[in-house]
Motif scaffolding. Structure first.
Motif, PDB file in Angstrom:
ATOM      1  N   THR A 156      39.695 177.819 -37.163  1.00 46.59           N
ATOM      2  CA  THR A 156      40.992 178.368 -36.496  1.00 46.59           C
ATOM      3  C   THR A 156      41.799 177.710 -37.972  1.00 46.59           C
ATOM      4  O   THR A 156      41.559 176.113 -38.473  1.00 46.59           O
ATOM      5  CB  THR A 156      41.606 178.146 -35.586  1.00 46.59           C
ATOM      6  N   CYS A 157      43.612 177.878 -38.249  1.00 45.10           N
ATOM      7  CA  CYS A 157      44.339 176.556 -38.523  1.00 45.10           C
ATOM      8  C   CYS A 157      44.735 175.587 -37.397  1.00 45.10           C
ATOM      9  O   CYS A 157      45.329 176.338 -36.529  1.00 45.10           O
ATOM     10  CB  CYS A 157      46.302 177.960 -38.808  1.00 45.10           C
ATOM     11  N   ASN A 158      44.544 174.431 -37.690  1.00 47.79           N
ATOM     12  CA  ASN A 158      44.485 173.852 -36.652  1.00 47.79           C
ATOM     13  C   ASN A 158      44.812 172.254 -37.039  1.00 47.79           C
ATOM     14  O   ASN A 158      43.658 171.180 -36.906  1.00 47.79           O
ATOM     15  CB  ASN A 158      42.932 173.073 -35.645  1.00 47.79           C
ATOM     16  N   PRO A 159      45.751 171.776 -37.397  1.00 46.77           N
ATOM     17  CA  PRO A 159      46.460 170.248 -37.875  1.00 46.77           C
ATOM     18  C   PRO A 159      45.706 169.479 -37.199  1.00 46.77           C
ATOM     19  O   PRO A 159      45.983 168.298 -37.234  1.00 46.77           O
ATOM     20  CB  PRO A 159      47.402 170.794 -37.835  1.00 46.77           C
ATOM     21  N   LYS A 160      45.906 169.469 -36.043  1.00 49.70           N
ATOM     22  CA  LYS A 160      45.534 168.382 -34.575  1.00 49.70           C
ATOM     23  C   LYS A 160      43.806 168.224 -34.808  1.00 49.70           C
ATOM     24  O   LYS A 160      43.704 166.769 -34.728  1.00 49.70           O
ATOM     25  CB  LYS A 160      45.749 168.805 -32.942  1.00 49.70           C
ATOM     26  N   LEU A 161      42.975 168.877 -34.752  1.00 51.88           N
ATOM     27  CA  LEU A 161      42.126 169.123 -36.119  1.00 51.88           C
ATOM     28  C   LEU A 161      41.915 167.493 -36.965  1.00 51.88           C
ATOM     29  O   LEU A 161      41.072 166.895 -36.876  1.00 51.88           O
ATOM     30  CB  LEU A 161      40.835 170.307 -36.004  1.00 51.88           C
ATOM     31  N   ALA A 162      42.520 168.222 -37.564  1.00 46.57           N
ATOM     32  CA  ALA A 162      42.252 167.701 -38.884  1.00 46.57           C
ATOM     33  C   ALA A 162      43.080 166.716 -38.870  1.00 46.57           C
ATOM     34  O   ALA A 162      42.218 165.671 -39.348  1.00 46.57           O
ATOM     35  CB  ALA A 162      43.298 168.305 -40.391  1.00 46.57           C
ATOM     36  N   LYS A 163      44.126 165.881 -37.827  1.00 44.16           N
ATOM     37  CA  LYS A 163      44.811 164.206 -37.966  1.00 44.16           C
ATOM     38  C   LYS A 163      43.259 163.456 -36.930  1.00 44.16           C
ATOM     39  O   LYS A 163      43.150 162.560 -37.641  1.00 44.16           O
ATOM     40  CB  LYS A 163      45.872 164.528 -36.861  1.00 44.16           C
ATOM     41  N   TYR A 164      42.546 164.117 -36.320  1.00 44.01           N
ATOM     42  CA  TYR A 164      41.001 163.743 -36.031  1.00 44.01           C
ATOM     43  C   TYR A 164      40.103 162.948 -36.789  1.00 44.01           C
ATOM     44  O   TYR A 164      39.705 162.335 -37.462  1.00 44.01           O
ATOM     45  CB  TYR A 164      40.996 164.263 -34.482  1.00 44.01           C
ATOM     46  N   LEU A 165      40.233 164.000 -37.771  1.00 41.80           N
ATOM     47  CA  LEU A 165      39.006 164.311 -38.544  1.00 41.80           C
ATOM     48  C   LEU A 165      39.431 163.645 -40.155  1.00 41.80           C
ATOM     49  O   LEU A 165      38.519 162.327 -40.047  1.00 41.80           O
ATOM     50  CB  LEU A 165      38.830 165.837 -39.407  1.00 41.80           C
ATOM     51  N   ILE A 166      40.346 163.094 -40.391  1.00 42.51           N
ATOM     52  CA  ILE A 166      41.016 162.323 -40.793  1.00 42.51           C
ATOM     53  C   ILE A 166      40.344 160.503 -40.886  1.00 42.51           C
ATOM     54  O   ILE A 166      39.985 159.687 -42.185  1.00 42.51           O
ATOM     55  CB  ILE A 166      42.401 162.197 -41.023  1.00 42.51           C
ATOM     56  N   GLU A 167      39.958 160.656 -39.392  1.00 46.07           N
ATOM     57  CA  GLU A 167      39.700 158.817 -39.314  1.00 46.07           C
ATOM     58  C   GLU A 167      38.409 158.795 -40.203  1.00 46.07           C
ATOM     59  O   GLU A 167      37.963 157.824 -40.622  1.00 46.07           O
ATOM     60  CB  GLU A 167      38.883 158.722 -37.686  1.00 46.07           C
ATOM     61  N   GLN A 168      37.957 160.187 -40.633  1.00 52.22           N
ATOM     62  CA  GLN A 168      36.188 160.227 -41.480  1.00 52.22           C
ATOM     63  C   GLN A 168      37.322 160.234 -43.075  1.00 52.22           C
ATOM     64  O   GLN A 168      35.562 159.678 -43.511  1.00 52.22           O
ATOM     65  CB  GLN A 168      35.379 160.880 -40.834  1.00 52.22           C
ATOM     66  N   TYR A 169      37.717 159.961 -43.502  1.00 53.78           N
ATOM     67  CA  TYR A 169      38.385 160.273 -44.529  1.00 53.78           C
ATOM     68  C   TYR A 169      38.948 158.982 -44.949  1.00 53.78           C
ATOM     69  O   TYR A 169      37.727 158.601 -46.021  1.00 53.78           O
ATOM     70  CB  TYR A 169      39.162 161.494 -44.785  1.00 53.78           C
ATOM     71  N   GLY A 170      39.957 158.156 -44.264  1.00 49.42           N
ATOM     72  CA  GLY A 170      40.656 156.464 -44.815  1.00 49.42           C
ATOM     73  C   GLY A 170      40.484 155.619 -43.244  1.00 49.42           C
ATOM     74  O   GLY A 170      41.122 154.887 -43.585  1.00 49.42           O
ATOM     75  N   GLY A 171      39.598 155.988 -42.858  1.00 52.25           N
ATOM     76  CA  GLY A 171      39.019 154.953 -42.039  1.00 52.25           C
ATOM     77  C   GLY A 171      37.915 153.766 -41.949  1.00 52.25           C
ATOM     78  O   GLY A 171      37.584 153.829 -42.991  1.00 52.25           O
TER      79      GLY A 171
END
Lengths: 189, 79
Positions: A16-31
């Motif tokens: 699904t189109c789910n920008p909220k999940l993208a916001k959580y996932l970004i932790e594993q990108y630049g966290g």
């Protein structure tokens, strides 16, 4: 030198189109415990660690970039075609103002990535113990994201990444054992 | 898999955090945490059982011993 293979380590699907999940996932990108921090930490530490484990740091550091690419694809797909309004609703209004839908190296709270997340102490045991801790923290982060996510396709990819953290932790633990070992020394007790 | 390295451990543990009557949130009851297989083996011994290459690519590890499927433990409980 690296060779690039133009495909992902594991297929990334998003239901699904789910920008909220993208916001959580970004932790594993630049966290702090994300894939970027992991890759840069290992590939930098390897210059000043005993020869026996240099190759391990090269291999795992390289794989972390493959994971980074998977996370990027997930974030991209979760936000692709989302309107500014949808991004705002997902708590990404500030992100939109600064970046539009572009990816950026920051954590889930929007704090930009910093080199202070990683260390190279030059002491092999200290460095490997940090690496083990980093893998366990990344594993935990994947668990918490899976707990928050209701996207089965995305979770499938996240489970693969969590499994890789477990294997990496195992290999770092073995690296510590190798460096502790007395086997090849002429030492008599 | 070697007899010696049969899985003789659990990969999910739980505990009951203390809940005071002054704590406003409904008690969560049980808290869970993972203790994945890598904590229990030490140096990997030879001849551990493998997945097929195709299966391994899917699961994220070649070695059956290290495979640890994760699901939300709170959801499973229907909370």
């Amino acid at each position: 030198m690296w060779f690039y293979e133009k495909k992902l380590q594991y297929p990334v699907r998003v239901s699904t189109c789910n920008p909220k999940l993208a916001k959580y996932l970004i932790e594993q990108y630049g966290g702090a415990d994300g894939e970027l921090a992991a890759a840069l930490r290992y590939l930098n530490q390897r210059y000043t660690i005993p020869d026996k484990v240099v190759g391990l740091l090269t291999d795992i550091g390289t794989e972390e970039f493959a994971h980074l690419e998977m996370i990027a694809t997930m974030v991209y797909k979760l936000t692709k075609d989302a309107t500014p309004e949808q991004l705002k609703e997902a708590g990404l209004g500030e992100h939109y103002v600064n970046h539009d839908s572009a990816l950026f190296y920051n954590n889930a709270a929007g704090t930009p990535w910093t080199a202070t997340y990683i260390q190279a102490k030059g002491d092999p045991i200290a460095d490997l113990y940090e690496d083990i801790a980093a893998e366990e923290k990344a594993r935990a982060t994947y668990q918490w994201i899976i707990d928050m996510s209701d996207d089965p396709d995305l979770n499938d990819g996240l489970r693969f990444l969590r499994q890789r953290e477990i294997v990496h932790s195992q290999r770092f633990r073995e690296a510590v054992e190798i460096l502790k070992e007395e086997r090849d020394r002429k030492k008599f007790f | 898999m070697n007899e010696k390295h049969q899985k003789s451990f659990t990969t999910v543990k739980s505990y009951r955090p203390f809940h005071s009557r002054y704590d406003p949130c409904k008690p969560i009851g049980v808290k869970y945490y993972s203790t994945p297989p890598n904590l229990f083996l030490g140096f990997q011994p030879p001849n551990l059982q493998q997945f097929s290459a195709k299966e391994a690519l899917k699961k994220g590890t070649l070695w059956r011993f290290f495979y640890d499927y994760y699901e939300n433990p709170y959801e499973k409980k229907g909370r």
